[in-house]
Scaffold this motif. Structure first.
Motif, PDB file in Angstrom:
ATOM      1  N   LEU A  59       0.856  -1.191   0.000  1.00 38.75           N
ATOM      2  CA  LEU A  59       0.000   0.000   0.000  1.00 38.75           C
ATOM      3  C   LEU A  59       0.886   1.233   0.000  1.00 38.75           C
ATOM      4  CD1 LEU A  59      -2.547  -1.104   2.756  1.00 38.75           C
ATOM      5  CD2 LEU A  59      -2.909  -1.099   0.296  1.00 38.75           C
ATOM      6  N   ASP A  60       0.554   2.200  -0.832  1.00 41.58           N
ATOM      7  CA  ASP A  60       1.353   3.425  -0.878  1.00 41.58           C
ATOM      8  C   ASP A  60       0.753   4.527  -0.006  1.00 41.58           C
ATOM      9  OD1 ASP A  60      -0.851   3.979  -2.388  1.00 41.58           O
ATOM     10  OD2 ASP A  60       0.239   4.673  -4.146  1.00 41.58           O
ATOM     11  N   ILE A  61      -0.152   4.147   0.887  1.00 43.28           N
ATOM     12  CA  ILE A  61      -0.786   5.103   1.794  1.00 43.28           C
ATOM     13  C   ILE A  61      -0.256   4.824   3.200  1.00 43.28           C
ATOM     14  CG2 ILE A  61      -2.982   5.856   2.783  1.00 43.28           C
ATOM     15  CD1 ILE A  61      -4.284   4.827   0.162  1.00 43.28           C
ATOM     16  N   PRO A  62       0.293   5.823   3.906  1.00 44.50           N
ATOM     17  CA  PRO A  62       0.796   5.576   5.256  1.00 44.50           C
ATOM     18  C   PRO A  62      -0.353   5.290   6.224  1.00 44.50           C
ATOM     19  CG  PRO A  62       0.959   7.905   4.723  1.00 44.50           C
ATOM     20  CD  PRO A  62       0.500   7.213   3.479  1.00 44.50           C
ATOM     21  N   VAL A  63      -0.196   4.204   7.007  1.00 43.38           N
ATOM     22  CA  VAL A  63      -1.212   3.841   7.991  1.00 43.38           C
ATOM     23  C   VAL A  63      -0.552   3.624   9.349  1.00 43.38           C
ATOM     24  CG1 VAL A  63      -2.722   2.786   6.270  1.00 43.38           C
ATOM     25  CG2 VAL A  63      -1.109   1.366   7.519  1.00 43.38           C
ATOM     26  N   ASP A  64      -1.353   3.700  10.407  1.00 46.25           N
ATOM     27  CA  ASP A  64      -0.881   3.522  11.778  1.00 46.25           C
ATOM     28  C   ASP A  64      -1.070   2.062  12.174  1.00 46.25           C
ATOM     29  OD1 ASP A  64      -0.247   3.583  14.426  1.00 46.25           O
ATOM     30  OD2 ASP A  64      -1.590   5.233  14.946  1.00 46.25           O
ATOM     31  N   GLY A  65      -0.021   1.257  12.017  1.00 41.41           N
ATOM     32  CA  GLY A  65      -0.088  -0.161  12.342  1.00 41.41           C
ATOM     33  C   GLY A  65      -0.355  -0.425  13.808  1.00 41.41           C
ATOM     34  N   ARG A  66       0.034   0.511  14.681  1.00 38.95           N
ATOM     35  CA  ARG A  66      -0.190   0.333  16.120  1.00 38.95           C
ATOM     36  C   ARG A  66      -1.664   0.432  16.485  1.00 38.95           C
ATOM     37  NH1 ARG A  66       3.538   4.827  18.060  1.00 38.95           N
ATOM     38  NH2 ARG A  66       2.937   5.527  16.008  1.00 38.95           N
ATOM     39  N   ARG A  67      -2.451   1.127  15.686  1.00 38.79           N
ATOM     40  CA  ARG A  67      -3.894   1.259  15.963  1.00 38.79           C
ATOM     41  C   ARG A  67      -4.730   0.374  15.044  1.00 38.79           C
ATOM     42  NH1 ARG A  67      -6.605   6.144  15.577  1.00 38.79           N
ATOM     43  NH2 ARG A  67      -5.341   6.710  13.797  1.00 38.79           N
ATOM     44  N   ALA A  68      -4.076  -0.458  14.228  1.00 36.97           N
ATOM     45  CA  ALA A  68      -4.800  -1.336  13.313  1.00 36.97           C
ATOM     46  C   ALA A  68      -5.539  -2.414  14.095  1.00 36.97           C
ATOM     47  CB  ALA A  68      -3.827  -1.974  12.329  1.00 36.97           C
ATOM     48  N   GLN A  69      -6.620  -2.912  13.502  1.00 35.91           N
ATOM     49  CA  GLN A  69      -7.418  -3.961  14.119  1.00 35.91           C
ATOM     50  C   GLN A  69      -7.708  -5.034  13.088  1.00 35.91           C
ATOM     51  OE1 GLN A  69     -10.803  -1.663  15.367  1.00 35.91           O
ATOM     52  NE2 GLN A  69      -9.998  -1.471  17.436  1.00 35.91           N
ATOM     53  N   ALA A  70      -7.740  -6.289  13.553  1.00 32.60           N
ATOM     54  CA  ALA A  70      -8.087  -7.409  12.689  1.00 32.60           C
ATOM     55  C   ALA A  70      -9.065  -8.295  13.433  1.00 32.60           C
ATOM     56  CB  ALA A  70      -6.837  -8.202  12.305  1.00 32.60           C
ATOM     57  N   SER A  71     -10.105  -8.754  12.733  1.00 34.34           N
ATOM     58  CA  SER A  71     -11.075  -9.653  13.351  1.00 34.34           C
ATOM     59  C   SER A  71     -11.420 -10.758  12.367  1.00 34.34           C
ATOM     60  CB  SER A  71     -12.328  -8.890  13.782  1.00 34.34           C
ATOM     61  OG  SER A  71     -12.972  -8.324  12.661  1.00 34.34           O
ATOM     62  N   LEU A  72     -11.807 -11.900  12.915  1.00 32.38           N
ATOM     63  CA  LEU A  72     -12.119 -13.065  12.110  1.00 32.38           C
ATOM     64  C   LEU A  72     -13.512 -13.557  12.483  1.00 32.38           C
ATOM     65  CD1 LEU A  72     -11.118 -15.241  10.096  1.00 32.38           C
ATOM     66  CD2 LEU A  72     -10.267 -16.509  12.068  1.00 32.38           C
ATOM     67  N   ALA A  73     -14.399 -13.626  11.508  1.00 32.34           N
ATOM     68  CA  ALA A  73     -15.760 -14.120  11.731  1.00 32.34           C
ATOM     69  C   ALA A  73     -16.247 -14.795  10.463  1.00 32.34           C
ATOM     70  CB  ALA A  73     -16.694 -12.972  12.120  1.00 32.34           C
ATOM     71  N   GLY A  74     -16.774 -16.003  10.605  1.00 30.24           N
ATOM     72  CA  GLY A  74     -17.348 -16.706   9.458  1.00 30.24           C
ATOM     73  C   GLY A  74     -16.377 -16.934   8.321  1.00 30.24           C
ATOM     74  N   GLY A  75     -15.085 -17.134   8.635  1.00 33.28           N
ATOM     75  CA  GLY A  75     -14.088 -17.373   7.595  1.00 33.28           C
ATOM     76  C   GLY A  75     -13.614 -16.123   6.878  1.00 33.28           C
ATOM     77  N   LEU A  76     -14.052 -14.945   7.334  1.00 29.62           N
ATOM     78  CA  LEU A  76     -13.616 -13.677   6.732  1.00 29.62           C
ATOM     79  C   LEU A  76     -12.734 -12.920   7.713  1.00 29.62           C
ATOM     80  CD1 LEU A  76     -16.885 -12.365   5.043  1.00 29.62           C
ATOM     81  CD2 LEU A  76     -14.933 -13.468   3.943  1.00 29.62           C
ATOM     82  N   LEU A  77     -11.520 -12.596   7.277  1.00 29.52           N
ATOM     83  CA  LEU A  77     -10.605 -11.784   8.063  1.00 29.52           C
ATOM     84  C   LEU A  77     -10.782 -10.341   7.619  1.00 29.52           C
ATOM     85  CD1 LEU A  77      -8.146 -11.483   9.972  1.00 29.52           C
ATOM     86  CD2 LEU A  77      -6.699 -11.884   7.962  1.00 29.52           C
ATOM     87  N   THR A  78     -11.145  -9.475   8.566  1.00 33.31           N
ATOM     88  CA  THR A  78     -11.329  -8.052   8.275  1.00 33.31           C
ATOM     89  C   THR A  78     -10.228  -7.271   8.981  1.00 33.31           C
ATOM     90  OG1 THR A  78     -13.721  -8.346   8.104  1.00 33.31           O
ATOM     91  CG2 THR A  78     -12.923  -6.089   8.405  1.00 33.31           C
ATOM     92  N   ILE A  79      -9.517  -6.443   8.216  1.00 31.94           N
ATOM     93  CA  ILE A  79      -8.410  -5.654   8.752  1.00 31.94           C
ATOM     94  C   ILE A  79      -8.720  -4.188   8.531  1.00 31.94           C
ATOM     95  CG2 ILE A  79      -5.925  -5.216   8.623  1.00 31.94           C
ATOM     96  CD1 ILE A  79      -5.777  -8.046   7.237  1.00 31.94           C
ATOM     97  N   VAL A  80      -8.659  -3.405   9.610  1.00 31.20           N
ATOM     98  CA  VAL A  80      -8.924  -1.964   9.547  1.00 31.20           C
ATOM     99  C   VAL A  80      -7.621  -1.241   9.881  1.00 31.20           C
ATOM    100  CG1 VAL A  80     -10.278  -0.053  10.468  1.00 31.20           C
ATOM    101  CG2 VAL A  80     -11.330  -2.313  10.218  1.00 31.20           C
TER     102      VAL A  80
END
Length: 100
Positions: A59-80
């Motif tokens: 990704l060429d957009i800077p993001v804050d990895g320390r505040r990132a969140q990941a969740s897993l439900a129903g076989g779908l991994l969602t990363i914010v």
């Protein structure tokens, strides 16, 4: 603002996944263990192969990895990934949580 990514990972659980952010790259890795049938039964077709899974997205957009969140439900991994103005580029492990 935030970036949100969704990835299908059927058959995996949060303990078998690792999500990291480093140097503009989001990396998802995990391992699906081989399932052996019990008794005389055997699989004729298996659509979820076992073994190691690794996917990297640049990704060429800077993001804050320390505040990132990941969740897993129903076989779908969602990363914010929250956007960030600072571009320091450290690797950060993003824990994968189960929905409550």
């Amino acid at each position: 603002g935030t970036l949100t990514g969704v990835m299908e990972v059927p058959g995996l659980n949060p303990d078998s996944l690792q999500v990291t952010w480093s140097g503009g790259r989001l990396k998802v890795s995990g391992e699906r263990r081989e399932r052996r049938p019990s008794g005389a039964a055997a699989f004729l077709c298996m659509e979820r192969p076992h073994g190691r899974l690794t996917r990297t997205v640049a990704l060429d957009i800077p993001v804050d990895g320390r505040r990132a969140q990941a969740s897993l439900a129903g076989g779908l991994l969602t990363i914010v990934l929250p956007r960030l103005d600072d571009r320091r580029g450290r690797e950060t492990v993003i824990p994968v949580e189960r929905p409550k």
